[in-house]
Design a protein around this motif. Sequence first.
Motif, short mmCIF file in Angstrom:
data_model
loop_
_atom_site.label_atom_id
_atom_site.label_comp_id
_atom_site.label_asym_id
_atom_site.label_seq_id
_atom_site.Cartn_x
_atom_site.Cartn_y
_atom_site.Cartn_z
N VAL A 150 0.84 -1.28 0.14
CA VAL A 150 0.15 0.01 -0.10
C VAL A 150 0.93 1.17 -0.19
O VAL A 150 0.66 2.27 -0.72
CB VAL A 150 -1.02 -0.21 1.34
N VAL A 151 1.81 1.43 0.67
CA VAL A 151 2.77 2.56 0.64
C VAL A 151 3.38 2.90 -0.56
O VAL A 151 3.70 3.76 -1.09
CB VAL A 151 4.03 2.32 1.98
N ILE A 152 4.04 1.70 -1.12
CA ILE A 152 4.91 1.66 -2.54
C ILE A 152 3.82 2.20 -3.48
O ILE A 152 4.00 2.90 -4.38
CB ILE A 152 5.09 0.41 -3.09
N ALA A 153 2.33 1.69 -3.52
CA ALA A 153 1.36 1.90 -4.41
C ALA A 153 1.03 3.43 -4.27
O ALA A 153 0.67 4.17 -5.11
CB ALA A 153 0.29 0.95 -4.53
N GLY A 154 0.81 3.66 -3.02
CA GLY A 154 0.49 5.10 -2.54
C GLY A 154 1.47 6.29 -3.04
O GLY A 154 0.88 7.38 -3.40
N ILE A 155 2.63 6.00 -3.04
CA ILE A 155 3.71 6.64 -3.53
C ILE A 155 3.35 7.13 -5.04
O ILE A 155 3.45 8.28 -5.62
CB ILE A 155 5.11 6.33 -3.36
N PHE A 156 3.06 6.12 -5.54
CA PHE A 156 2.72 6.26 -7.22
C PHE A 156 1.56 6.91 -7.33
O PHE A 156 1.26 7.69 -8.63
CB PHE A 156 2.89 4.92 -7.98
N ALA A 157 0.58 6.68 -6.44
CA ALA A 157 -0.72 7.20 -6.52
C ALA A 157 -0.56 8.70 -6.29
O ALA A 157 -1.40 9.79 -6.92
CB ALA A 157 -1.88 6.64 -5.57
N LEU A 158 -0.08 9.19 -5.36
CA LEU A 158 0.24 10.65 -5.12
C LEU A 158 1.26 11.37 -5.77
O LEU A 158 1.09 12.53 -6.49
CB LEU A 158 0.73 10.67 -3.54
N ALA A 159 2.15 10.79 -6.28
CA ALA A 159 3.37 11.32 -7.25
C ALA A 159 3.15 10.94 -8.60
O ALA A 159 3.76 10.30 -9.17
CB ALA A 159 4.77 10.89 -6.69
N VAL A 160 2.03 11.64 -9.11
CA VAL A 160 1.55 11.35 -10.65
C VAL A 160 2.58 11.63 -11.67
O VAL A 160 3.09 12.95 -11.59
CB VAL A 160 0.10 12.04 -10.63
N GLU A 161 2.82 10.70 -12.37
CA GLU A 161 3.73 11.08 -13.47
C GLU A 161 2.79 11.35 -14.91
O GLU A 161 1.75 10.40 -14.87
CB GLU A 161 4.55 9.77 -13.86
N THR A 162 3.40 12.20 -15.45
CA THR A 162 2.27 12.70 -16.79
C THR A 162 3.18 12.30 -17.93
O THR A 162 4.43 12.18 -17.96
CB THR A 162 2.10 14.08 -16.70
N GLY A 163 2.37 12.21 -19.01
CA GLY A 163 2.93 11.73 -20.35
C GLY A 163 3.24 13.19 -21.05
O GLY A 163 3.25 14.18 -20.78
N PRO A 164 3.79 13.07 -22.43
CA PRO A 164 3.98 14.11 -23.10
C PRO A 164 2.84 15.16 -23.37
O PRO A 164 3.18 16.47 -23.56
CB PRO A 164 4.54 13.31 -24.56
N ASP A 165 1.64 14.56 -23.33
CA ASP A 165 0.40 15.47 -23.61
C ASP A 165 -0.14 16.07 -22.27
O ASP A 165 -1.09 16.69 -22.22
CB ASP A 165 -0.64 14.66 -24.03
N GLY A 166 0.64 15.74 -20.95
CA GLY A 166 0.25 16.22 -19.97
C GLY A 166 -0.85 15.24 -19.38
O GLY A 166 -1.11 15.59 -17.97
N ALA A 167 -1.20 14.30 -19.98
CA ALA A 167 -2.20 13.56 -19.18
C ALA A 167 -1.45 12.12 -18.19
O ALA A 167 -0.46 11.99 -18.16
CB ALA A 167 -2.87 12.73 -20.06
N PRO A 168 -2.14 12.36 -17.12
CA PRO A 168 -1.52 11.10 -15.98
C PRO A 168 -1.36 9.81 -16.73
O PRO A 168 -2.09 9.34 -17.47
CB PRO A 168 -2.46 11.45 -14.98
N LEU A 169 -0.16 9.32 -16.37
CA LEU A 169 0.05 8.06 -16.78
C LEU A 169 -0.47 6.80 -15.79
O LEU A 169 -0.65 6.96 -14.67
CB LEU A 169 1.84 7.88 -16.92
#
Length: 495
Positions: free
Chosen positions: A353-372
């Motif tokens: 849950v902690v590892i997944a939560g990090i990725f849920a909070l620190a959202v990475e975006t693609g070239p178009d600005g949309a969340p990956l």
Amino acid sequence: MDTEAQHGVLKSNQLGVSAVVFLVLAAVAPLTVAIVVLPLAIGFGNGGGIPVAVIVVAIALLLFAIGYAQMSKELVNAGGFYAIAVRGLGRTAGLVTGLIATLGYNFFVAGALGTIGFFTGAVVLPALFGFEVHWFIAGLVLFAIVFLLARSGIHMSAAVLGVALVLETLILLVFAISVLIQTGFSLEAFTLALSPEILVGGSIWIAFLMVATAFIGFEATALFSEEAREPRKTIPRATYTAIIAIGVIHAITGWAIVSAVGVRDAQQAALDHLAAGDMTLVLLDTYLGPFLGMVALVLLVVSLFAAQLAFHNSAARYLYALGRARVLPRWLAKTNRNGAPERAQLANLLFAVVIAGIFALAVETGPDGAPLPPVLTLVPVGLGFATLAIMIVQTIAALAVVVHFRRRSDPRLWSTLIAPGLGFLALLGFSIGAVLNFTLVAGSEALYVRLMPWLLVLAVVGGVVYAAYLRSRKPAVYRGLDEDIERLDEVPAQG
């Protein structure tokens, strides 16, 4: 209160051969492999010759299993390959192996949370009911159910996984039969398996590597030895059965896929569907119709749920075994009244849950600005790293089997040297291939994904340093790595 639960002992005599096989096959997740892994193996590997690649990998793993079975007859321990490494290569190597395995299985569960959350919340719910749920919320709800099932005891997990396995295997069987009737199975998948005609742009070695990842999970049989009935018979039989069953399911499914699109055109077809990742789903819809195609989509979630439950159980048993040996906090080695390692399961739940939560909070975006989506961020970190770690642990265990029996000058050369030695070489090749092609295995070129294999280097260095610390400062704990294994070498059967 149950005496076993009081003393933190896993509940014995719970599992027969079929139950252990269900636990292992569910981890392999045949439907998920058919949808995700086999198209990659076809596209980047040997195209229409994929059934041959599956058979070759299955034979290599069976060679390893011959020696593994001999070791399983002597060793009963929930530490799985960690215990085998201690027995064959010594305490330090065993400690390193245990740390790598624990990291691998725990990261796998974290990555699987992202996978099941994404497919449930962003794919299946919109398709069936027209609304979407954030992947982290969907994954968290399903993982909570997994945790509750796991803490109910291994027999409950085996029952649930048995049902899930039957359902996902049944849909693959119906698909294969439909292809056989409508199109027929092409023998060119075997006659042209190594031909340049179907290897254009691909590699047989990549095919072996990707197919090997589709067998990840078979090694978990030993983890359940303390909970098995007559473990010295049950675990070897379950290992052979699991590898053969996995090989048959993957080979037939792969044969059906390449026959449906044409053996000579299979590689290009897989590459054409690579971006959407829907090659198998399109074929299921084509050959089974829209309704069963939708059923297959639901069963994909069932398959992922089963894999999550199976790997959650496996991760917990590594944590439990290392806790019992006092390598990790002893707190992890307590079980509940159902004989389940509840505290280790809780630790695995929190880690994921902690590892997944990090990725849920620190959202990475693609070239178009949309969340990956998490399948492009969390999943490569979790499943990619876990696959590499488990492959390396398999390789270490294979070497440990050979070394153990050579030290004793065992006269059974075929079962203790030749077969497991060949299996070791094959697993070593798969592991080297996984390191060299890690971004392909992980499915991402991101920098943080490319850096993940260095975590294994840290685990090795940390394990060696920790072993030296235990040897000098806590000799009783260091000696206990052997004693824990010796103490569990005899497990009573029910009268």
